[in-house]
Design a protein around this motif. Structure first.
Motif, PDB file in Angstrom:
ATOM      1  N   LEU A   1      36.312  49.638  42.974  1.00  0.00           N
ATOM      2  CA  LEU A   1      35.146  49.619  42.089  1.00  0.00           C
ATOM      3  C   LEU A   1      35.462  48.867  40.802  1.00  0.00           C
ATOM      4  O   LEU A   1      34.684  48.015  40.354  1.00  0.00           O
ATOM      5  CB  LEU A   1      34.706  51.047  41.780  1.00  0.00           C
ATOM      6  N   ASN A   2      36.604  49.159  40.212  1.00  0.00           N
ATOM      7  CA  ASN A   2      37.001  48.480  38.969  1.00  0.00           C
ATOM      8  C   ASN A   2      37.237  46.995  39.203  1.00  0.00           C
ATOM      9  O   ASN A   2      36.891  46.162  38.355  1.00  0.00           O
ATOM     10  CB  ASN A   2      38.258  49.129  38.392  1.00  0.00           C
ATOM     11  N   ALA A   3      37.814  46.654  40.357  1.00  0.00           N
ATOM     12  CA  ALA A   3      38.041  45.240  40.677  1.00  0.00           C
ATOM     13  C   ALA A   3      36.714  44.500  40.840  1.00  0.00           C
ATOM     14  O   ALA A   3      36.577  43.347  40.422  1.00  0.00           O
ATOM     15  CB  ALA A   3      38.875  45.126  41.957  1.00  0.00           C
ATOM     16  N   GLU A   4      35.727  45.169  41.446  1.00  0.00           N
ATOM     17  CA  GLU A   4      34.404  44.564  41.623  1.00  0.00           C
ATOM     18  C   GLU A   4      33.722  44.326  40.285  1.00  0.00           C
ATOM     19  O   GLU A   4      33.119  43.268  40.049  1.00  0.00           O
ATOM     20  CB  GLU A   4      33.537  45.465  42.499  1.00  0.00           C
ATOM     21  N   ILE A   5      33.828  45.284  39.383  1.00  0.00           N
ATOM     22  CA  ILE A   5      33.239  45.138  38.050  1.00  0.00           C
ATOM     23  C   ILE A   5      33.924  44.004  37.289  1.00  0.00           C
ATOM     24  O   ILE A   5      33.268  43.210  36.609  1.00  0.00           O
ATOM     25  CB  ILE A   5      33.339  46.463  37.265  1.00  0.00           C
ATOM     26  N   HIS A   6      35.247  43.917  37.440  1.00  0.00           N
ATOM     27  CA  HIS A   6      35.992  42.836  36.778  1.00  0.00           C
ATOM     28  C   HIS A   6      35.541  41.479  37.317  1.00  0.00           C
ATOM     29  O   HIS A   6      35.342  40.527  36.550  1.00  0.00           O
ATOM     30  CB  HIS A   6      37.494  43.023  37.007  1.00  0.00           C
ATOM     31  N   ARG A   7      35.355  41.393  38.650  1.00  0.00           N
ATOM     32  CA  ARG A   7      34.896  40.136  39.251  1.00  0.00           C
ATOM     33  C   ARG A   7      33.515  39.756  38.727  1.00  0.00           C
ATOM     34  O   ARG A   7      33.242  38.587  38.416  1.00  0.00           O
ATOM     35  CB  ARG A   7      34.856  40.284  40.775  1.00  0.00           C
ATOM     36  N   MET A   8      32.627  40.747  38.617  1.00  0.00           N
ATOM     37  CA  MET A   8      31.282  40.502  38.092  1.00  0.00           C
ATOM     38  C   MET A   8      31.349  40.002  36.649  1.00  0.00           C
ATOM     39  O   MET A   8      30.601  39.100  36.262  1.00  0.00           O
ATOM     40  CB  MET A   8      30.462  41.794  38.161  1.00  0.00           C
ATOM     41  N   ALA A   9      32.249  40.578  35.864  1.00  0.00           N
ATOM     42  CA  ALA A   9      32.378  40.194  34.457  1.00  0.00           C
ATOM     43  C   ALA A   9      32.857  38.754  34.335  1.00  0.00           C
ATOM     44  O   ALA A   9      32.318  37.973  33.545  1.00  0.00           O
ATOM     45  CB  ALA A   9      33.339  41.140  33.741  1.00  0.00           C
ATOM     46  N   VAL A  10      33.881  38.391  35.121  1.00  0.00           N
ATOM     47  CA  VAL A  10      34.423  37.029  35.079  1.00  0.00           C
ATOM     48  C   VAL A  10      33.368  36.032  35.521  1.00  0.00           C
ATOM     49  O   VAL A  10      33.187  34.974  34.913  1.00  0.00           O
ATOM     50  CB  VAL A  10      35.680  36.923  35.979  1.00  0.00           C
ATOM     51  N   SER A  11      32.630  36.386  36.595  1.00  0.00           N
ATOM     52  CA  SER A  11      31.583  35.505  37.120  1.00  0.00           C
ATOM     53  C   SER A  11      30.475  35.276  36.098  1.00  0.00           C
ATOM     54  O   SER A  11      29.922  34.177  35.997  1.00  0.00           O
ATOM     55  CB  SER A  11      31.006  36.117  38.391  1.00  0.00           C
TER      56      SER A  11
END
Length: 452
Positions: free
Chosen positions: A385-395
């Motif tokens: 979940l945290n990795a997905e949120i991080h990916r969304m933030a970078v994107s």
């Protein structure tokens, strides 16, 4: 508290919870103690207000009402936990009147996730379309990269302008009043225009074609509804145009020097650059192929699964899809949905039918993937979940910590992201179990036949 099933039909289950008189009295006593601690009654310290005074001050009906607000949520939570209910809507409650010294009965109607009959996934056939990049695709990609770095430069040609030309112009624009007077909008603006561009106004193109550098042209046209410039919508515009010169687009050649500049020294030669572009195309093609397998596997899984689709979920999905469509229409055209239907001539009934079918596909897919995940104990993890949120933030170029804090404050949004992760894992699991048949991309086959 005793519970029992009153009835169950499809995905609707009615439960009854019963509290005996002693449990009701205990709930009322606790409520009175809580009121004693909170009540600000003159002459008494908080927490030391006598029961009779509390009863006199709030009235037994008010006290029972307060007790009811506490006993009902607790009863609902216990029923959900006891029967392991997965709700798709808020329960409908039918409580009887709560009275001191009498039993209390609560009846609740729950709409739950329907049962899904899954097929044996190892018997499912799925097709993987194999996409293979070609040298022509590689060269086309390189051509686009070079064209993105092209420049518009003057030619100093003294000839008549054609529709294929780029031209440099200077223009002055004004609004033409009903009486023929003008109000200036822009003065002596310079720009380059591509006369062959699809979205160019034909009036402007026609006025310039055939002219030579140094010539002038005047063109008038009415401005349609323009959400970007509402002040000019519906107005008659006049443009005084002076042709400054004929331009041309110069695209750099593919050389070692150009490769060094394009790749910022990551690659030094043309051959290295070609290999890198082909490598990227192969990676994209493999992802495309893998996506085709996932789509085929999920589509066939859904078609072989049996589930009664709840109207609640379909209605909710339609509302979400309609709202998303309305937002896009507003952004693209500045119009509300009703106005868009009217002006575009779109069949509203046909749109609603398509929306209904699309919503059913989405709802069934979600229910089937959820059932697949449940059946195979597929879960998301906090790390994922945290990795997905991080990916969304970078994107989205957002500070990861800020996005993390924002999402964790929104329980519905957090659950939505977690479910997407779980569904994605369910699909990844599915394609390891289905029977896969590979087929070549039909478009590639057609191109090959055309060449032959």
């Amino acid at each position: 508290m005793k519970t029992e099933v009153v009835s169950q039909e499809k995905n609707i289950i009615v439960l009854k919870a019963e509290f005996d008189a002693e449990q009701v009295n205990n709930a009322i006593d606790k409520t009175i103690k809580d009121l004693s601690k909170k009540a600000n009654i003159k002459g008494f310290r908080k927490g030391h207000v006598p029961r009779k005074t509390i009863e006199l001050y709030f009235g037994m009906k008010g006290i029972c009402s307060e007790a009811l607000e506490k006993i009902v949520p607790e009863a609902i939570d216990k029923m959900i936990e006891e029967y392991e209910l997965s709700l798709i809507a808020e329960p409908k409650l039918e409580p009887c009147e709560l009275k001191e010294g009498e039993p209390f009965v609560l009846q609740a109607t729950f709409e739950v996730t329907p049962e899904v009959a899954l097929p044996d996934i190892e018997t499912i056939d799925a097709v993987k379309t194999v996409y293979l990049p070609t040298e022509e695709m590689r060269d086309e990609n390189i051509k686009r990269i070079l064209e993105s770095r092209s420049e518009i430069v003057p030619t100093y040609e003294d000839r008549e302008i054609t529709k294929e030309d780029y031209v440099s112009v200077k223009y002055t624009s004004s609004v033409v009043d009903k009486d023929g007077g003008t109000s200036p909008v822009e003065q002596d603006q310079k720009t380059e225009i591509n006369l062959g561009q699809e979205n160019m106004r034909p009036e402007v193109v026609d006025s310039v074609i055939g002219k030579k550098p140094g010539d002038t042209a005047t063109v008038e046209f009415s401005v349609e509804d323009d959400p970007q410039n509402k002040e000019l919508s519906g107005k008659l515009m006049r443009y005084e145009i002076e042709v400054l010169g004929i331009m041309k687009r110069v695209t750099p050649e593919l050389t070692d020097e150009a490769v060094v500049e394009i790749t910022q020294s990551k690659h030094k030669t043309v051959d290295e650059f070609r290999e890198e572009v082909m490598s990227q195309l192969k990676a994209a093609a493999e992802q495309h192929s893998q996506d085709s397998l996932k789509d085929s596997a999920v589509e066939n899984l859904c078609s072989l699964s049996e589930v009664e689709l709840p109207e609640t979920l379909i209605t909710r999905q339609k509302q979400a899809m309609r709202a998303d469509q309305a937002q896009r229409i507003k952004k693209d055209s500045g119009m509300e949905m009703e106005e868009f239907f009217e002006k575009s001539g779109m069949d509203k009934e046909g749109y609603e039918n398509e929306l209904e079918q699309a919503a059913r596909v989405v709802v069934k897919r979600a229910l089937v993937l959820e059932a697949l995940a449940d059946a195979n104990d597929i879960q998301w993890t906090p790390e994922e979940l945290n990795a997905e949120i991080h990916r969304m933030a970078v994107s989205s170029r957002i500070d990861p910590k800020k996005l993390h804090d924002y999402i964790y404050e929104d329980r519905d949004r957090l659950f939505e992201i977690a479910e997407k992760i779980r569904n994605r894992k369910a699909v990844d699991f599915l394609i390891t179990k289905v029977r896969v048949t590979e087929q070549e991309d039909k478009k590639a086959e057609e191109k090959k036949e055309d060449k032959e």
